[in-house]
Motif scaffolding. Structure first.
Motif, PDB file in Angstrom:
ATOM      1  N   GLU A 112      -8.121  53.002 -28.549  1.00  0.00           N
ATOM      2  CA  GLU A 112      -8.952  51.829 -28.302  1.00  0.00           C
ATOM      3  C   GLU A 112      -9.273  51.630 -26.829  1.00  0.00           C
ATOM      4  O   GLU A 112     -10.349  51.137 -26.485  1.00  0.00           O
ATOM      5  CB  GLU A 112      -8.264  50.576 -28.851  1.00  0.00           C
ATOM      6  N   THR A 113      -8.371  51.978 -25.959  1.00  0.00           N
ATOM      7  CA  THR A 113      -8.576  51.706 -24.533  1.00  0.00           C
ATOM      8  C   THR A 113      -8.451  52.949 -23.666  1.00  0.00           C
ATOM      9  O   THR A 113      -8.461  52.849 -22.444  1.00  0.00           O
ATOM     10  CB  THR A 113      -7.541  50.669 -24.038  1.00  0.00           C
ATOM     11  N   GLY A 114      -8.361  54.126 -24.260  1.00  0.00           N
ATOM     12  CA  GLY A 114      -8.029  55.336 -23.515  1.00  0.00           C
ATOM     13  C   GLY A 114      -9.178  55.987 -22.780  1.00  0.00           C
ATOM     14  O   GLY A 114     -10.320  55.516 -22.769  1.00  0.00           O
ATOM     15  N   PHE A 115      -8.845  57.116 -22.180  1.00  0.00           N
ATOM     16  CA  PHE A 115      -9.772  57.872 -21.344  1.00  0.00           C
ATOM     17  C   PHE A 115     -10.889  58.507 -22.161  1.00  0.00           C
ATOM     18  O   PHE A 115     -12.032  58.599 -21.696  1.00  0.00           O
ATOM     19  CB  PHE A 115      -8.988  58.959 -20.590  1.00  0.00           C
ATOM     20  N   CYS A 116     -10.568  58.950 -23.373  1.00  0.00           N
ATOM     21  CA  CYS A 116     -11.596  59.610 -24.185  1.00  0.00           C
ATOM     22  C   CYS A 116     -11.313  59.424 -25.674  1.00  0.00           C
ATOM     23  O   CYS A 116     -10.208  59.071 -26.072  1.00  0.00           O
ATOM     24  CB  CYS A 116     -11.672  61.104 -23.849  1.00  0.00           C
ATOM     25  N   THR A 117     -12.354  59.660 -26.461  1.00  0.00           N
ATOM     26  CA  THR A 117     -12.239  59.605 -27.921  1.00  0.00           C
ATOM     27  C   THR A 117     -12.822  60.890 -28.490  1.00  0.00           C
ATOM     28  O   THR A 117     -13.944  61.279 -28.137  1.00  0.00           O
ATOM     29  CB  THR A 117     -13.003  58.398 -28.495  1.00  0.00           C
ATOM     30  N   TRP A 118     -12.058  61.541 -29.374  1.00  0.00           N
ATOM     31  CA  TRP A 118     -12.488  62.810 -29.979  1.00  0.00           C
ATOM     32  C   TRP A 118     -13.043  62.556 -31.380  1.00  0.00           C
ATOM     33  O   TRP A 118     -12.544  61.696 -32.103  1.00  0.00           O
ATOM     34  CB  TRP A 118     -11.324  63.786 -30.069  1.00  0.00           C
ATOM     35  N   TYR A 119     -14.038  63.329 -31.775  1.00  0.00           N
ATOM     36  CA  TYR A 119     -14.631  63.213 -33.110  1.00  0.00           C
ATOM     37  C   TYR A 119     -14.766  64.604 -33.733  1.00  0.00           C
ATOM     38  O   TYR A 119     -15.318  65.528 -33.107  1.00  0.00           O
ATOM     39  CB  TYR A 119     -16.024  62.577 -33.041  1.00  0.00           C
ATOM     40  N   ASN A 120     -14.267  64.737 -34.966  1.00  0.00           N
ATOM     41  CA  ASN A 120     -14.529  65.915 -35.776  1.00  0.00           C
ATOM     42  C   ASN A 120     -15.657  65.536 -36.731  1.00  0.00           C
ATOM     43  O   ASN A 120     -15.448  64.753 -37.671  1.00  0.00           O
ATOM     44  CB  ASN A 120     -13.272  66.325 -36.552  1.00  0.00           C
ATOM     45  N   LEU A 121     -16.845  66.057 -36.501  1.00  0.00           N
ATOM     46  CA  LEU A 121     -18.003  65.612 -37.273  1.00  0.00           C
ATOM     47  C   LEU A 121     -17.964  66.100 -38.710  1.00  0.00           C
ATOM     48  O   LEU A 121     -18.758  65.632 -39.537  1.00  0.00           O
ATOM     49  CB  LEU A 121     -19.300  66.053 -36.578  1.00  0.00           C
ATOM     50  N   ASN A 122     -17.067  67.020 -39.019  1.00  0.00           N
ATOM     51  CA  ASN A 122     -16.893  67.415 -40.418  1.00  0.00           C
ATOM     52  C   ASN A 122     -16.449  66.216 -41.251  1.00  0.00           C
ATOM     53  O   ASN A 122     -16.880  66.036 -42.402  1.00  0.00           O
ATOM     54  CB  ASN A 122     -15.839  68.514 -40.545  1.00  0.00           C
TER      55      ASN A 122
END
Length: 431
Positions: A112-122
């Motif tokens: 919620e507040t971190g440096f980055c957010t990762w997404y697996n679009l699958n």
């Protein structure tokens, strides 16, 4: 949907991002994305310079991983790529964490507040699509303000035309045939004598091509720096012409050493090998290679490969084009550079701003006061400020003037005459 031409230069990225992601819906498998939350960092780390460095970190990944990078209106970065895992891109994010290690956000791994957010679009495509739609809506709200700024820009009396491929080809042809010596400048980096003396001693002379003079002479209505890639190509052409010039001409320097401002790519060229054989090996003093810090961080792997070899061959390395902001994450000692060069600005004398910039005193101390060069010194104020930080190396127009007066005085003393008062310099024409 709103037409893309109505957005404005920055907000256009949100439109292009949404359009790109919508097209991915039927072929989303194998795609992944990372959202770098630059907007959550302290204002100090969100200046234009920092965003450029962060973007350049991903340039090699864009080519290798069939990726796209988007710089959003709030300075966040979104990188989308195909077929490679998240682990393959983590080194780029780790590089950013290191560069911005002084910011608390760099160590925050929360979703919620971190440096980055990762997404697996699958599996997370809909979630990512909703994010992009939200960003697009925000861009629409900024439309009115962006259009107003664009209108103000159109109202300016004179605007330089951006360089394009045709301009570049014409310029490159001209550079190859022109007498480059007319545009080569020589400027000393000096140290003050010990004991409070105002006498200056040149430590080395920098040889460089004046881009402003070159533009005024060859293409006065073209902004040569408007396209980063075309500009870099042009400077690489100039690098080779400069090296050939030094190989063929007899050049003089008041110091025992000299420096050249070159692109990293030039260091592995045949033109540089010829320079190394013809000039450097016969030169009695040091030859210093000045590398632009943006070029260095964009090609950090190349730098790390050539750095030790160049030191063993007797070269010295200088990281150029630093600002107070970039000092906070350029570690000269870890990069094993011999010098760094910081550009003087009048606002550095403001104690409030100076503190806001992260205690420049400590940054200079950590870099090594005798290894920091304060450049673009155009007034006595710059010298006094640099000396207050313990900086001993200076470069700039005011230094040039002091050196000129010093040499006139010495010539007059040898002739047994009093030095003639210097005539006021004629005002330079504005470009």
């Amino acid at each position: 949907m709103i037409e893309p031409q109505q957005y404005g230069q920055q907000a256009l990225q949100e439109y292009l991002l949404l359009d790109y992601v919508q097209r991915l819906e039927t072929r989303k498998y194998g795609h992944r994305a990372v959202h770098i939350h630059m907007s959550r960092m302290k204002p100090f780390h969100r200046r234009d310079y920092h965003i450029r460095v962060a973007t350049n970190t991903f340039e090699s990944y864009v080519k290798l991983y069939v990726g796209r990078i988007f710089v959003l209106t709030n300075n966040d970065l979104i990188f989308v790529w195909k077929d490679k895992s998240i682990a393959d891109v983590e080194p780029a994010v780790d590089t950013l964490r290191y560069l911005f290690r002084d910011d608390p956000l760099s160590q925050d791994d929360s979703e919620e507040t971190g440096f980055c957010t990762w997404y697996n679009l699958n599996t997370e495509f809909q979630e990512f699509l909703l994010l992009c739609q939200h960003l697009d809506e925000r861009a629409k709200k900024l439309q009115q303000n962006l259009n107003m700024r664009a209108a103000q820009q159109r109202d300016k009396d004179e605007t330089l035309q951006p360089i394009d491929a045709e301009n570049l080809a014409q310029l490159e042809e001209t550079i190859h045939s022109a007498d480059l010596s007319e545009h080569i400048r020589q400027q000393p980096v000096c140290v003050f004598a010990h004991g409070g003396s105002k006498e200056l001693h040149p430590v080395f002379d920098e040889f460089f091509v004046s881009i402003t003079d070159l533009r005024n002479a060859l293409m006065p209505k073209i902004d040569l720096a408007s396209n980063r890639w075309l500009f870099q190509h042009m400077t690489e052409v100039l690098d080779k012409r400069m090296l050939n010039y030094l190989c063929k001409r007899t050049f003089k320097t008041h110091a025992s050493s000299f420096s050249l401002n070159l692109n990293l790519g030039t260091l592995t060229s045949k033109d540089f090998d010829k320079f190394d054989e013809t000039v450097r090996r016969k030169w009695p003093g040091n030859v210093i290679i000045e590398l632009n810090q943006v070029d260095l961080f964009s090609n950090l792997e190349t730098y790390l490969k050539v750095r030790d070899d160049f030191h063993e061959r007797g070269y010295r390395i200088l990281i150029d084009n630093l600002t107070v902001e970039s000092l906070s994450f350029v570690d000269r000692k870890r990069l094993k550079a011999d010098f760094i060069k910081v550009a003087w600005r009048e606002e550095m004398t403001d104690n409030v701003i100076r503190k806001k910039y992260g205690e420049m005193d400590n940054l200079v101390k950590n870099s090594g006061r005798e290894r920091v060069i304060l450049c673009r010194c155009d007034s006595p104020t710059a010298i006094k400020f640099g000396q207050s930080l313990g900086i001993t190396l200076f470069q700039g127009r005011y230094i040039d003037q002091m050196i000129a007066r010093q040499r006139r005085a010495k010539r007059a003393a040898k002739a047994g005459q009093k030095p003639a008062a210097a005539k006021p310099a004629a005002p330079k024409p504005t470009s």
